[in-house]
Design a protein around this motif. Structure first.
Motif, short mmCIF file in Angstrom:
data_model
loop_
_atom_site.label_atom_id
_atom_site.label_comp_id
_atom_site.label_asym_id
_atom_site.label_seq_id
_atom_site.Cartn_x
_atom_site.Cartn_y
_atom_site.Cartn_z
N VAL A 41 5.38 -1.78 2.12
CA VAL A 41 6.31 -1.48 1.03
C VAL A 41 6.49 -2.77 0.23
O VAL A 41 6.97 -3.76 0.77
CB VAL A 41 7.66 -0.97 1.57
N THR A 46 0.80 -1.22 0.00
CA THR A 46 0.00 0.00 0.00
C THR A 46 0.84 1.28 0.00
O THR A 46 0.28 2.36 -0.16
CB THR A 46 -0.96 0.02 1.21
N HIS A 47 2.16 1.15 0.16
CA HIS A 47 3.06 2.32 0.13
C HIS A 47 4.14 2.15 -0.94
O HIS A 47 5.33 2.10 -0.63
CB HIS A 47 3.70 2.54 1.51
#
Length: 144
Positions: free
Chosen positions: A94, A9-10
């Motif tokens: 990540v 999600t990052h």
């Protein structure tokens, strides 16, 4: 929310690495990440939340330096020709990245800027390099 929902999600955290590596780098799916983790970091116990327990493993080298030049040297000395490097981060938000080991070494600065902790699994050589910011690198054979 399960762990798989939080994975990747990052992606902005690895944007500079992906830009530096170009098309030779591949962002791994959650399943691919878990598969490579099981073959590498998953074969070690842990000390604290993110540091691996190297007791009983064949340690190739430990060094207190934690800069890009040292990572380049370690990858070059541990990787086989055309080795695949899988970079796993301590934060599942990540996404992990797979790229040629030579490129991981050439882009060492970008690798180290992504996270304060990471592991580089050299797939063909069976070597794992652990990076803990402020503590240096440990390289060793992944236990079977």
């Amino acid at each position: 929310m399960n762990v798989g929902d939080a994975y990747g999600t990052h992606p902005g955290a690895i944007a500079a690495l992906l830009e530096a590596a170009g098309e030779a780098a591949m962002v791994l799916s959650f399943q691919e990440d878990r598969t490579f983790a099981a073959l590498s970091v998953g074969r070690f116990g842990t000390v604290g939340s993110t540091r691996l327990d190297w007791a009983g493993a064949e340690v190739i080298e430990r060094c207190e330096l934690f800069d890009a030049d040292e990572l380049r040297r370690l990858v070059a000395s541990c990787a086989e020709a055309d080795d695949l490097a899988v970079v796993l981060w301590s934060n599942l938000a990540v996404p992990s990245v797979a790229l040629p080991a030579a490129l991981a070494a050439a882009r060492a600065e970008a690798v180290l800027e992504c996270s304060p902790e990471c592991w580089i699994y050299l797939v063909d050589s069976g070597v794992l390099i652990e990076f803990q910011d402020g503590e240096g690198f440990t390289a060793g054979k992944v236990p079977h």
